[in-house]
Design a protein around this motif. Sequence first.
Motif, short mmCIF file in Angstrom:
data_model
loop_
_atom_site.label_atom_id
_atom_site.label_comp_id
_atom_site.label_asym_id
_atom_site.label_seq_id
_atom_site.Cartn_x
_atom_site.Cartn_y
_atom_site.Cartn_z
N MET A 83 8.47 -25.69 -9.52
CA MET A 83 8.77 -26.75 -10.75
C MET A 83 8.03 -25.32 -12.58
SD MET A 83 10.81 -29.64 -10.66
CE MET A 83 10.73 -29.82 -12.48
N ARG A 84 7.13 -24.96 -12.19
CA ARG A 84 6.80 -24.04 -12.79
C ARG A 84 7.69 -22.76 -13.33
NH1 ARG A 84 0.90 -21.53 -12.54
NH2 ARG A 84 0.57 -20.74 -14.89
N GLY A 85 8.46 -22.30 -11.85
CA GLY A 85 9.56 -21.39 -11.77
C GLY A 85 10.42 -21.83 -12.32
N TYR A 86 10.66 -23.11 -12.27
CA TYR A 86 12.07 -23.66 -12.81
C TYR A 86 11.97 -24.32 -14.13
CZ TYR A 86 15.62 -27.92 -13.51
OH TYR A 86 16.34 -28.61 -13.58
N GLY A 87 10.98 -24.47 -14.90
CA GLY A 87 10.64 -24.55 -16.15
C GLY A 87 11.04 -22.65 -17.23
N ASN A 88 10.24 -21.94 -16.09
CA ASN A 88 9.49 -20.77 -17.17
C ASN A 88 11.36 -20.39 -16.98
OD1 ASN A 88 9.60 -17.29 -16.52
ND2 ASN A 88 8.00 -18.56 -18.09
N ALA A 89 12.23 -20.16 -16.27
CA ALA A 89 13.95 -20.00 -16.32
C ALA A 89 14.60 -20.61 -16.63
CB ALA A 89 14.31 -19.48 -14.43
N VAL A 136 4.51 -26.78 -18.16
CA VAL A 136 3.68 -25.47 -18.22
C VAL A 136 4.60 -23.94 -18.17
CG1 VAL A 136 2.06 -24.33 -17.21
CG2 VAL A 136 1.45 -26.46 -17.42
N GLY A 137 5.51 -23.94 -17.28
CA GLY A 137 6.71 -22.68 -17.71
C GLY A 137 6.50 -22.16 -18.97
N LEU A 138 7.20 -23.85 -19.63
CA LEU A 138 7.96 -23.41 -20.53
C LEU A 138 7.13 -22.64 -21.49
CD1 LEU A 138 10.00 -26.65 -21.26
CD2 LEU A 138 11.23 -25.29 -20.94
N ILE A 139 5.66 -23.25 -21.72
CA ILE A 139 5.04 -22.47 -22.39
C ILE A 139 4.52 -21.16 -22.22
CG2 ILE A 139 2.57 -22.71 -23.41
CD1 ILE A 139 2.01 -25.78 -22.92
N GLY A 184 -2.80 -20.96 -31.62
CA GLY A 184 -1.93 -21.94 -31.08
C GLY A 184 -1.48 -22.23 -30.00
N VAL A 185 -0.30 -21.49 -29.37
CA VAL A 185 0.18 -21.30 -28.23
C VAL A 185 -0.96 -20.93 -27.27
CG1 VAL A 185 1.67 -20.67 -26.51
CG2 VAL A 185 2.36 -20.39 -29.47
N SER A 231 4.10 -32.52 -22.74
CA SER A 231 4.87 -32.86 -23.34
C SER A 231 5.09 -32.15 -24.58
CB SER A 231 5.56 -33.79 -23.05
OG SER A 231 6.17 -34.81 -22.34
N ALA A 232 4.19 -32.60 -25.50
CA ALA A 232 3.31 -32.16 -27.13
C ALA A 232 3.37 -30.44 -26.79
CB ALA A 232 2.33 -33.31 -27.05
N ALA A 233 2.21 -30.52 -26.28
CA ALA A 233 2.06 -29.41 -25.97
C ALA A 233 3.25 -28.29 -25.85
CB ALA A 233 1.31 -28.65 -25.17
N ALA A 234 4.46 -28.20 -25.03
CA ALA A 234 5.44 -27.29 -24.76
C ALA A 234 6.20 -27.83 -25.96
CB ALA A 234 6.37 -27.83 -23.55
N VAL A 235 6.75 -28.97 -26.41
CA VAL A 235 6.96 -29.07 -27.24
C VAL A 235 6.09 -27.65 -29.07
CG1 VAL A 235 7.93 -30.46 -29.29
CG2 VAL A 235 8.45 -31.02 -26.98
N ARG A 236 5.80 -28.06 -28.95
CA ARG A 236 4.73 -27.26 -30.27
C ARG A 236 4.99 -26.07 -29.67
NH1 ARG A 236 0.21 -30.60 -29.44
NH2 ARG A 236 -0.47 -30.27 -28.46
N ALA A 237 4.55 -25.29 -28.74
CA ALA A 237 4.22 -23.92 -28.05
C ALA A 237 6.34 -22.98 -28.31
CB ALA A 237 4.49 -23.36 -26.85
N ALA A 238 7.13 -24.00 -28.17
CA ALA A 238 8.75 -23.93 -27.91
C ALA A 238 9.15 -23.77 -29.56
CB ALA A 238 9.80 -25.26 -27.31
#
Length: 439
Positions: A155-161, A322-325, A351-352, A389-396
């Motif tokens: 899933m980490r790879g799934y998000g990063n891709a 986490v993969g998205l971040i 911040g990221v 969820s909040a961290a991924a939105v902030r990083a994106a």
Amino acid sequence: MNSPTAQIAFDELLTSDTLSALMRSTWTWDDRALRRDLAILLVDIDAARSASSDEDPTAVDTLRARAHSSAARFVAAVLGPKLIADTGNQLRPHFLNEAIDPARFDRAAAASFADVRAHASQYVADQTRELDYPAESTWMNLVAQDGVQGLGAAMRGYGNALSASPFYGNIGLAWQTLRAVIGDRTAADDYADRIANGSIKGALAVAEQTGSWDPAMVKTRATNVENGWQITGIKQFVPAAEGADVYFVIARSTAGPSLFAVDGSAPGVTVTPLEVADPSRPLAQIEFSDAPATLLGTEGAGGRLMLRVIDLATTALAAEQVGLIEKAMSMLVAHSKDLVDAPALESRLAGVALDHVAAAALWRRALAEDAAGSPDASTAAAAAHVGCSAAAVRAATAAAELLGPDEATEALLLRALSGSLLFGGPALSHERLLERLGL
């Protein structure tokens, strides 16, 4: 600045029991805004405590100082006038020194954040250089070999891709649900094995109009007829629905919510793709009209199953986040030379980096608590969902702000947003955490 002993004493007060007792002592327990603030605060504290100082001590110091600063302000908001005047509140003396001077924590946070900012570029570069994501072709093997741990890596790879494959709906939701079935597991295990070996694809249909996973909100009906069961109702927000061979449906029988299997080609099943903001996460509505179904597990055990599955599902989703971040970090590193405002870039990178440290800590804790069979596993999963969820939105958002607008940053931001809202959004996830804590 506080002495280390004073900081430890304050940190020890920051528990769900003590903070909820403080709210009850001031008649603020039903204040929805303060309840949400409490949930966020508890997640921030959890992240600071779970993060390993061996990996990045300045980042952990910043997370802790920021959590303490938020706690001081939260306590002041809860006490209100009882903070500035002693009217007999028994908890006031324990929090007084910190609540009247949150600036001491702000100073500590600013000092440690300056250190984080100074080496943020190096942290981000190191993290993105050292990460090695498994190829999509290996994801199913990872699950077969390592179970939930393998699913986390996939899933980490799934998000990063930013993968649009049905992997999460098929494995993260359907397969995990089947493995958690309560009661007779014969049919469920057979379906799980067939999903794992790739002979069928499944989709889990739980949410209805509100998007909630609350068992009390299940309106889809299951009726016991002469030849078995029939399902009638509408499910919405169903991932991986198109092309699924079997739908696993939570429906209400006379005994309560229960899990049923419905063949994807059965009469009375209509699948309608929903218009979605994030094309990489297709969702559908499924209408069942007297569709033939098979009961899986114990009738009436679907409510307990839903509570278990939402923990498993959000922990897997946290790995994606986490993969998205990390995707956001790799984008920022790749284009850092194109950004002219170096001080602003350093602050955003810092911040990221903090979001990455916090999210990874929350996700790993959820995995570890579940693997250990800990009584805190459900709470850890709920905290990971809120925090990641909040961290991924902030990083994106940071990547989109600094590098966009373009297709890549928009796709990343939409993916982060869709994940954060998939299970009902913050309004439900914060309350879910408090419920897991018995609050």
